[in-house]
Design a protein around this motif. Structure first.
Motif, PDB file in Angstrom:
ATOM      1  N   ILE A   1       0.818  -1.212   0.000  1.00 41.40           N
ATOM      2  CA  ILE A   1       0.000   0.000   0.000  1.00 41.40           C
ATOM      3  C   ILE A   1       0.850   1.258   0.000  1.00 41.40           C
ATOM      4  CG2 ILE A   1      -1.887  -1.173   1.178  1.00 41.40           C
ATOM      5  CD1 ILE A   1      -1.003   0.167   3.760  1.00 41.40           C
ATOM      6  N   ALA A   2       2.153   1.133   0.232  1.00 43.86           N
ATOM      7  CA  ALA A   2       3.023   2.313   0.288  1.00 43.86           C
ATOM      8  C   ALA A   2       3.542   2.710  -1.088  1.00 43.86           C
ATOM      9  CB  ALA A   2       4.192   2.063   1.237  1.00 43.86           C
ATOM     10  N   TYR A   3       3.330   1.876  -2.100  1.00 44.66           N
ATOM     11  CA  TYR A   3       3.811   2.165  -3.455  1.00 44.66           C
ATOM     12  C   TYR A   3       2.669   1.883  -4.432  1.00 44.66           C
ATOM     13  CZ  TYR A   3       8.244   1.604  -0.961  1.00 44.66           C
ATOM     14  OH  TYR A   3       9.255   1.700  -0.045  1.00 44.66           O
ATOM     15  N   GLN A   4       2.378   2.858  -5.269  1.00 42.51           N
ATOM     16  CA  GLN A   4       1.269   2.725  -6.208  1.00 42.51           C
ATOM     17  C   GLN A   4       1.734   2.377  -7.621  1.00 42.51           C
ATOM     18  OE1 GLN A   4      -1.205   6.228  -6.075  1.00 42.51           O
ATOM     19  NE2 GLN A   4      -1.155   6.340  -3.834  1.00 42.51           N
ATOM     20  N   ASP A   5       2.984   2.682  -7.949  1.00 39.93           N
ATOM     21  CA  ASP A   5       3.463   2.417  -9.296  1.00 39.93           C
ATOM     22  C   ASP A   5       4.156   1.065  -9.350  1.00 39.93           C
ATOM     23  OD1 ASP A   5       5.458   3.210  -7.630  1.00 39.93           O
ATOM     24  OD2 ASP A   5       6.540   4.405  -9.097  1.00 39.93           O
ATOM     25  N   ALA A   6       4.550   0.652 -10.548  1.00 43.44           N
ATOM     26  CA  ALA A   6       5.204  -0.635 -10.748  1.00 43.44           C
ATOM     27  C   ALA A   6       6.148  -0.529 -11.933  1.00 43.44           C
ATOM     28  CB  ALA A   6       4.175  -1.746 -10.987  1.00 43.44           C
ATOM     29  N   GLY A   7       7.050  -1.524 -12.042  1.00 39.93           N
ATOM     30  CA  GLY A   7       7.986  -1.547 -13.155  1.00 39.93           C
ATOM     31  C   GLY A   7       9.403  -1.258 -12.725  1.00 39.93           C
ATOM     32  N   PRO A   8      10.348  -1.376 -13.660  1.00 35.94           N
ATOM     33  CA  PRO A   8      11.765  -1.169 -13.321  1.00 35.94           C
ATOM     34  C   PRO A   8      12.073   0.235 -12.832  1.00 35.94           C
ATOM     35  CG  PRO A   8      11.532  -2.282 -15.437  1.00 35.94           C
ATOM     36  CD  PRO A   8      10.172  -1.813 -15.051  1.00 35.94           C
TER      37      PRO A   8
ATOM     38  N   VAL B   1      13.413  -9.636  -3.041  1.00 37.65           N
ATOM     39  CA  VAL B   1      12.452  -9.019  -2.132  1.00 37.65           C
ATOM     40  C   VAL B   1      11.260  -8.502  -2.932  1.00 37.65           C
ATOM     41  CG1 VAL B   1      13.459  -6.683  -2.223  1.00 37.65           C
ATOM     42  CG2 VAL B   1      12.231  -7.438  -0.180  1.00 37.65           C
ATOM     43  N   ASP B   2      10.086  -8.648  -2.359  1.00 36.70           N
ATOM     44  CA  ASP B   2       8.861  -8.251  -3.037  1.00 36.70           C
ATOM     45  C   ASP B   2       7.976  -7.506  -2.046  1.00 36.70           C
ATOM     46  OD1 ASP B   2       7.005  -7.926  -4.991  1.00 36.70           O
ATOM     47  OD2 ASP B   2       6.563 -10.047  -5.285  1.00 36.70           O
ATOM     48  N   HIS B   3       6.846  -7.030  -2.546  1.00 37.37           N
ATOM     49  CA  HIS B   3       5.916  -6.317  -1.679  1.00 37.37           C
ATOM     50  C   HIS B   3       5.387  -7.245  -0.591  1.00 37.37           C
ATOM     51  CE1 HIS B   3       5.732  -2.611  -3.986  1.00 37.37           C
ATOM     52  NE2 HIS B   3       5.590  -3.312  -5.089  1.00 37.37           N
TER      53      HIS B   3
ATOM     54  N   LEU C   1      11.446   4.700   2.874  1.00 36.12           N
ATOM     55  CA  LEU C   1      10.036   4.583   3.197  1.00 36.12           C
ATOM     56  C   LEU C   1       9.172   5.001   2.026  1.00 36.12           C
ATOM     57  CD1 LEU C   1      10.255   6.271   6.714  1.00 36.12           C
ATOM     58  CD2 LEU C   1      10.316   3.814   6.228  1.00 36.12           C
ATOM     59  N   GLY C   2       8.008   4.350   1.924  1.00 32.90           N
ATOM     60  CA  GLY C   2       7.005   4.750   0.952  1.00 32.90           C
ATOM     61  C   GLY C   2       6.021   5.728   1.572  1.00 32.90           C
ATOM     62  N   ASP C   3       4.785   5.676   1.109  1.00 33.74           N
ATOM     63  CA  ASP C   3       3.762   6.578   1.647  1.00 33.74           C
ATOM     64  C   ASP C   3       3.524   6.284   3.125  1.00 33.74           C
ATOM     65  OD1 ASP C   3       3.372   7.899  -0.727  1.00 33.74           O
ATOM     66  OD2 ASP C   3       1.751   6.572  -1.394  1.00 33.74           O
ATOM     67  N   LEU C   4       3.399   7.357   3.903  1.00 36.05           N
ATOM     68  CA  LEU C   4       3.149   7.241   5.334  1.00 36.05           C
ATOM     69  C   LEU C   4       1.860   7.973   5.673  1.00 36.05           C
ATOM     70  CD1 LEU C   4       6.738   7.986   6.739  1.00 36.05           C
ATOM     71  CD2 LEU C   4       5.658   5.746   6.483  1.00 36.05           C
ATOM     72  N   ASP C   5       0.959   7.272   6.360  1.00 35.36           N
ATOM     73  CA  ASP C   5      -0.194   7.967   6.895  1.00 35.36           C
ATOM     74  C   ASP C   5       0.155   8.494   8.279  1.00 35.36           C
ATOM     75  OD1 ASP C   5      -0.202   5.726   8.504  1.00 35.36           O
ATOM     76  OD2 ASP C   5      -1.893   4.782   7.499  1.00 35.36           O
ATOM     77  N   GLU C   6      -0.821   9.059   8.943  1.00 32.54           N
ATOM     78  CA  GLU C   6      -0.551   9.675  10.244  1.00 32.54           C
ATOM     79  C   GLU C   6      -0.106   8.644  11.270  1.00 32.54           C
ATOM     80  OE1 GLU C   6      -2.879  12.558  13.474  1.00 32.54           O
ATOM     81  OE2 GLU C   6      -3.797  12.045  11.546  1.00 32.54           O
TER      82      GLU C   6
ATOM     83  N   SER D   1       4.187   8.434  -3.469  1.00 38.20           N
ATOM     84  CA  SER D   1       3.750   7.651  -4.624  1.00 38.20           C
ATOM     85  C   SER D   1       3.002   8.488  -5.639  1.00 38.20           C
ATOM     86  CB  SER D   1       2.871   6.485  -4.161  1.00 38.20           C
ATOM     87  OG  SER D   1       3.633   5.558  -3.426  1.00 38.20           O
ATOM     88  N   SER D   2       2.314   9.528  -5.197  1.00 43.04           N
ATOM     89  CA  SER D   2       1.575  10.371  -6.135  1.00 43.04           C
ATOM     90  C   SER D   2       2.521  11.041  -7.117  1.00 43.04           C
ATOM     91  CB  SER D   2       0.768  11.425  -5.365  1.00 43.04           C
ATOM     92  OG  SER D   2      -0.180  10.807  -4.514  1.00 43.04           O
ATOM     93  N   ASP D   3       3.671  11.514  -6.637  1.00 39.66           N
ATOM     94  CA  ASP D   3       4.654  12.125  -7.532  1.00 39.66           C
ATOM     95  C   ASP D   3       5.219  11.100  -8.501  1.00 39.66           C
ATOM     96  OD1 ASP D   3       4.218  14.502  -6.344  1.00 39.66           O
ATOM     97  OD2 ASP D   3       6.097  14.589  -5.217  1.00 39.66           O
ATOM     98  N   TRP D   4       5.516   9.891  -8.018  1.00 42.38           N
ATOM     99  CA  TRP D   4       6.104   8.869  -8.869  1.00 42.38           C
ATOM    100  C   TRP D   4       5.098   8.322  -9.873  1.00 42.38           C
ATOM    101  CZ3 TRP D   4      11.083   6.707  -8.984  1.00 42.38           C
ATOM    102  CH2 TRP D   4      11.982   7.270  -8.068  1.00 42.38           C
ATOM    103  N   LEU D   5       3.814   8.392  -9.544  1.00 39.89           N
ATOM    104  CA  LEU D   5       2.810   7.812 -10.409  1.00 39.89           C
ATOM    105  C   LEU D   5       2.378   8.752 -11.521  1.00 39.89           C
ATOM    106  CD1 LEU D   5       1.049   5.299 -10.830  1.00 39.89           C
ATOM    107  CD2 LEU D   5      -0.686   6.364  -9.378  1.00 39.89           C
ATOM    108  N   ARG D   6       2.147  10.013 -11.188  1.00 42.46           N
ATOM    109  CA  ARG D   6       1.641  10.955 -12.189  1.00 42.46           C
ATOM    110  C   ARG D   6       2.255  12.337 -12.082  1.00 42.46           C
ATOM    111  NH1 ARG D   6      -2.408   9.612  -8.602  1.00 42.46           N
ATOM    112  NH2 ARG D   6      -3.063  11.226  -7.139  1.00 42.46           N
TER     113      ARG D   6
END
Length: 457
Positions: free
Chosen positions: A263-270, A334-336, A361-366, A389-394
């Motif tokens: 859930i901390a990473y929304q994108d995928a691929g190399p 290593v995988d998700h 670290l990936g996305d962190l909530d409160e 992840s929002s920056d990396w995705l779009r």
């Protein structure tokens, strides 16, 4: 037939082997047999003896080739060597194949092919000319993968054919090899991070302090010990030769924490954020081992790389190269994880959190931000590279930038050196930035104004 072990290439089961040899008839062999049968039938109907002889010749020739090829007992040994067996993603490795004819008879024309996963490239095939008795042939090919992982190579297959091309038989060697494609690593500048102690335990406790005669802890004499270190009082007490322990500095320690939560990473691929984090963790591990640190790799689910040390750190009881190889093998696969939090990693750090802590670290909530903040309280120094992840995705997302900046500010308030990771940036640049950033919150900063360059867009 295992690679590297001589053995006959024919089958051990005569009936089953002959049946498989018949299935090995080529298009030419099947055509000859069909033409021979047709000619024989026509000759019988028409009463033509000469045509019957021609038909029998055409039909029998492929069968004779099958029997001869099946009965041929070539004894060949095959071996494979990887150079190197562990390669970084995007780099090439060379596979060397060697065939030895260990029989007293020369071989015919051989076709050699090796099975490789499609991500490593096309399946290599080689045609080997006649190999004399006791001779050898060596060939090689290159493999390359942009995706990390463990890839099996083999089995090595040998294809035999008769001189007329009527039949082809395939025999396989049983041995396999594994190519390990590890994450890419970057050379990092030798900076002193905030709160870090360098080298062999600056500012760390000594394992033994020789503060006086009462503090001496002797041990049994070992071959090669200096006799001037013999402790005679303990020798008389225990009845065996005892020597004083030398003062041994404790290595500075570093824990590299990798957040693998799905859930901390929304994108995928190399080129995804998760692959950047894995590559960053690999670079940090290699860099700290080269600087003489005892290093531990920890994931969000609380699992560390197994090694000889009981406390989970590698480098003090192992050679740095071996420790780095073991951790790289772990990062190669290593995988998700399906976990939603970092509490297990926090429990491990709470039990043994001495030294520097470097987190990717990936996305962190409160809630997870609060957990990460408490990790800093258990560590001497802490540096966090946080991905949005929002920056990396779009690309840039103003709606997600403010909450992400708030998370960074909260980490800094807890004493972390928190650095944002924009898409595509080199780790060496962020590592240098982390060395220049003071730990803790900046005076006069609040909310989204984090006070450092290269933050969230």
């Amino acid at each position: 037939m295992a690679a590297g072990v001589p053995g006959p290439v024919d089958s051990g089961d005569a009936k089953g082997g002959l049946r498989s040899a018949l299935h090995g008839l080529t298009t030419r062999g099947r055509s000859f047999f069909a033409a021979g049968v047709a000619a024989a039938v026509c000759a019988y109907v028409l009463g033509q003896g000469d045509l019957l002889r021609v038909g029998l010749l055409l039909a029998v020739l492929p069968l004779v080739c099958v029997v001869v090829l099946h009965r041929t007992r070539y004894r060949v040994a095959g071996s494979r060597r990887l150079s190197p067996s562990r390669v970084a993603a995007g780099s090439e490795a060379r596979v060397h194949l060697r065939m030895d004819n260990v029989s007293r008879l020369p071989t015919g024309l051989l076709m050699l092919q090796d099975r490789v996963p499609y991500v490593l490239g096309p399946r290599p095939r080689f045609v080997l000319d006649r190999v004399e008795a006791g001779g050898r042939r060596e060939v090689s090919y290159r493999v390359r993968s942009d995706l990390r992982g463990r890839y099996p190579l083999g089995p090595l297959q040998l294809r035999l054919s008769d001189p007329f091309g009527m039949c082809e038989l395939t025999r396989s060697f049983g041995a396999h090899d594994t190519l390990v494609v590890i994450p890419r690593t970057e050379p990092l500048p030798p900076l002193r991070l905030a709160g870090e102690s360098s080298g062999y335990g600056d500012g760390r406790q000594r394992s033994l302090a020789l503060a006086g005669e009462d503090d001496i802890i002797p041990r049994g004499y070992r071959h090669g010990d200096d006799l001037r270190r013999v402790h005679w009082r303990s020798t008389a007490r225990y009845g065996e030769l005892m020597v004083r322990r030398e003062e041994q500095p404790q290595r500075a320690r570093c824990t590299v924490l990798l957040d693998t939560r799905r859930i901390a990473y929304q994108d995928a691929g190399p080129d995804s954020g998760f692959e950047w984090a894995v590559s960053g963790a690999a670079s940090a591990l290699v860099h700290m081992l080269e600087r003489g640190f005892a290093v531990r790799l920890l994931t969000d689910d609380g699992r560390a790389v197994p090694n000889e040390s009981s406390d989970g750190f590698a480098g003090s009881s192992q050679e740095s190269a071996e420790a780095a190889g073991l951790m790289m093998d772990t990062l190669a696969v290593v995988d998700h994880s399906d976990g939603g939090g970092l509490s297990r990693a926090y429990d491990v750090l709470r039990g043994n959190a001495e030294g520097l802590l470097v987190a990717f670290l990936g996305d962190l909530d409160e809630e997870q931000t609060a957990v990460v903040a408490r990790m800093r309280q258990r560590s001497g120094a802490a540096v966090a590279f946080v991905l949005n992840s929002s920056d990396w995705l779009r690309g840039s997302d103003a709606a997600a930038a403010a909450p992400a900046a708030d998370r960074l500010w909260l980490l800094r308030e807890a004493g972390w050196t928190a650095v944002a990771v924009p898409p595509g940036v080199e780790l060496a640049r962020l590592w240098r930035q982390a060395g220049q950033e003071p730990s803790g919150p900046q005076p006069g900063t609040a909310g989204a104004t984090t006070g450092f360059s290269g933050g969230w867009s």
